[in-house]
Scaffold this active site. Sequence first.
Site, mmCIF file in Angstrom:
data_model
loop_
_atom_site.group_PDB
_atom_site.id
_atom_site.type_symbol
_atom_site.label_atom_id
_atom_site.label_comp_id
_atom_site.label_asym_id
_atom_site.label_seq_id
_atom_site.Cartn_x
_atom_site.Cartn_y
_atom_site.Cartn_z
ATOM 1 N N GLN A 236 74.444 95.638 59.410
ATOM 2 C CA GLN A 236 74.496 94.339 58.746
ATOM 3 C C GLN A 236 75.638 94.287 57.735
ATOM 4 O OE1 GLN A 236 69.725 93.994 58.589
ATOM 5 N NE2 GLN A 236 70.715 92.300 57.537
ATOM 6 N N ARG A 383 63.962 89.474 55.725
ATOM 7 C CA ARG A 383 64.160 88.027 55.773
ATOM 8 C C ARG A 383 63.882 87.370 54.421
ATOM 9 N NH1 ARG A 383 64.066 84.613 61.112
ATOM 10 N NH2 ARG A 383 65.072 82.783 60.285
ATOM 11 N N CYS A 384 64.405 87.998 53.379
ATOM 12 C CA CYS A 384 64.354 87.367 52.067
ATOM 13 C C CYS A 384 65.455 87.981 51.253
ATOM 14 C CB CYS A 384 63.011 87.610 51.381
ATOM 15 S SG CYS A 384 62.753 89.317 50.909
ATOM 16 N N GLU A 759 66.217 82.454 54.861
ATOM 17 C CA GLU A 759 65.094 83.243 54.384
ATOM 18 C C GLU A 759 64.018 82.411 53.709
ATOM 19 O OE1 GLU A 759 67.620 85.879 52.246
ATOM 20 O OE2 GLU A 759 67.751 87.217 53.953
#
Lengths: 805, 151
Positions: A236, A383-384, A759
């Site tokens: 990532q 996902r935050c 997110e």
Amino acid sequence: MNDMTPDRDDRIANLKGMGCARKRVEDVRFTQGKGNYVDDIKLAGMLHGDFVRSPYAHARVKSINTDAALALPGVIAVLTAKDLEPLNLHWMPTLAGDKQMVLADGKVLFQGQEVAFVVAEDRYIAADAVELVEVEYEDLPVLTDPFAALQSDVVLREDLAGQDSGAHGPRRHHNHIFLWEEGDKDATEQVLDSAEVVAEEMIYYHRTHPCPLETCGAVASMDKVNGKLTLWGTFQAPHVVRTVASLLSGIEEHNIRVVSPDIGGGFGNKVGVYPGYICSIVASIVTGRPVKWVEDRMENLMATAFARDYWMQGKIAATKDGKITGLWCHVTADHGAFDACADPTKFPAGFFHICTGSYDIPVAYVGVDGVYTNKAPGGVAYRCSFRVTEAAYFIERMIEVLAIELGMDAAELRAKNFIRADQFPYTSALGWEYDSGDYHTAWTKALDAVDYAGLRREQADRVAAFKRGETRKLMGIGLTHFTEIVGAGPVKNCDILGMGMFDSCEIRIHPTGSAIARLGTISQGQGHATTFAQILATEIGIPADSITIEEGDTDTAPYGLGTYGSRSTPVAGAATAMAGRKIRAKAQMIAAYLLEVHDNDVEFDIDRFVVKGVPERFKTMKEIAYAAYNQAIPGIEPGLEAVSYYDPPNMTYPFGAYICVMELDVDTGEHEIRQFYALDDCGTRINPMVIEGQVHGGLTEALAIAMGQEIAYDEMGNCKTGTLMDFFLPTAWETPNYTTDHTETPSPHHPIGAKGVGESPNVGGVPAFSNAVHDAFRAFGLRHAHMPHDHWRIWKIANQLGLHG
Amino acid sequence: MDLQDEILIPTPIETVYAALNDPEILQDSIPGCEELIKHSDTELEAKVTLKIGPVKARFNGNVTLNPEDPPRRFSLTGEGSGGAAGFAKGGATVELEQQPDGQTLLRYQARAEIGGKLAQLGSRLIQGTAKKLAAKFFSNFSEAVQVRENS
């Protein structure tokens, strides 16, 4: 000018710029199985690696015998910590200022820990050889509970023995990592002591896992002739990986090329550096051949970075009529065997101190204790943004508990305490400057959309019917108003391993008026190739369809910190707009020259520069691009290129109002989501269709987390949820229908006003689902029950409340 | 994991007890047992191949017997390692009771802890598999004892 209107609309439509529901350009290859993922990379002479992993959660490694494995035809090498030690690679630094074993050095600290790395001619031989490596263990007492770990005499990290301080200050126990504090503790405690009402609760956000469909992997290829290492991987943050690889290996950074090809979902799982990457590189250097390592599902779930595992003790103070006066929180954070959280360096608990949420809370205090246990390391932002979903869950549960304490409607309590639109920019008690927001407008819109008052009447009727024995189903209304903090971040306080968290974009306009833009980020499914081209289309007047977006190759892309924490649009999206404006500035000079007027006498108009007041005199961007390369213009260099490195002045603060209506079967514990309404305010909306896709995906992950997904351990430290039989991933069958909606409050400091959205649905979705479960049982006396709310646990709530007769 | 059961074996208590200490009979009776070495009256070493769900592994194990009250009662503890597949350790208490009709009632209580891939993958299957293996062992054992008795 009325006769010009259709022409203008056509020209705008032709660009497919910001606001256009442009179809995702990536999907052409993804939906045809033509993506190019790490496991698709096949190089001549490539070897395959596989790990021997520890079956024990805590044990001393007494011996490792690799003879039988090495004797298997096709096995090239078996690496152990002893082989890595001379290179000083048997341990590696983590992103959180700790260090982590690459291969077991004397002991193992969690089940699934990497013990030895087998390299063989093919994947099957490697797997067979793993079985032949004989490891003798002596098991040690296992600590899976962070509270017990802080009391235990058992020393987990013997390598840290005697070190009474770590990367984030003093350690008060041998299994303690740090205590991180923010806010005014004394003032908060004074408010609590004298408050009219105090609600107190322990809120546990359980351990879960990002579980991307594609697991982690890498292919390392050391070219000994030219001394260049190429590393393909599921990264990532490819540029950060290159820098870390250079620092660890001693290979100069220009001799390392890191490539992130297509990535099948990241969700934070692919931010960190894993032993598999290091071992692949070392194995390639040792053998002189390319080495591929791709983990399987069990390895991914039990050994790569988990998320959450926060025990949040909260106290919230209010007046009798529901005005919140203070918030106190102490977190016991289970970090597992090594502190491998992926947070900006100065924030060991991430941005958890956004936990005052959407509310105007005058005073607050947060303390977070990080603890070592015999579990896998991690603590990533699944996902935050960093620890933001924990914070949102905490405050949105505390609000519900306070509403119960006050005997008040939870929607009304929220509205009473929201930060008002006229208070922005708003500085929170824990130090954040919220850039913008209009919570009351969003809240009212959401409540009206679902007919909140009507739902409450229906719920009251249902409770009455249940009590009369006419139904066995209860109805819950789950409310959430969340505020996120994304877009890390300003270099002044955000860095990872010392690298400031700016991001970048480099644009080249080709002579025929099409373009390529390269960014420091990397899409894992977010659709960057679609949306960043739209930003540029609007900024520079070249159709999005004529712009290639490229990311992930460190030899070509400008340096950036990667994609996670909803930072791509707030940071790289801003860089894209700024680089586009540099292009436009030069194009303006070229246009003025071509039109034989002064620079200030031309203005940008969709896809061209026009002479002010004379719209029929213009040069299109296509014409300007051609001139830039083919015409000698006095005082202006040929070419049309620009680079921007963008250091954001502040984070962005997306927010939203979510309402979930759920039916619960008291006797089976089954749930049915009847309605889910999601209103998101992510500032300027670049592509409404991509936003809707992001919201659907994020809500489904939130559904998973709230309703069943967990990484669970037994008391021996066995990871009981290592397969998709036990680890809940929702399919179309479990996924409900979602209604999406929006308000639009642009960020005042972002070049295009965008805030990020990927997110939000996870951050807001988890409390919405969880609050619906709690709300269904509120009339029967439930205050709080820990997630995940799987069927068994819901049944247990009903049972404990005496609803089974 | 806890297991308990009882089984009637149509031979006298002394025969049953002797058979429980006979490595040959044990090797023939334990499902998947490839080798059983008796190091002493109380120490045994075994190699057993087991398949539980998707996990197949060869276990090397050591068993220690504790003859508490022969031939009526003994206990045992053991541990085994299946390499990458995981490990198991546990113990059992076995009680024998002579029945008036000449048969012997065998009662056992076992407790086992399972770790590694076995525990992860096999957790849904392990209780059922263990019960099945125990039943298989005792039916094999009962048969072997009768063959011995009749020969």
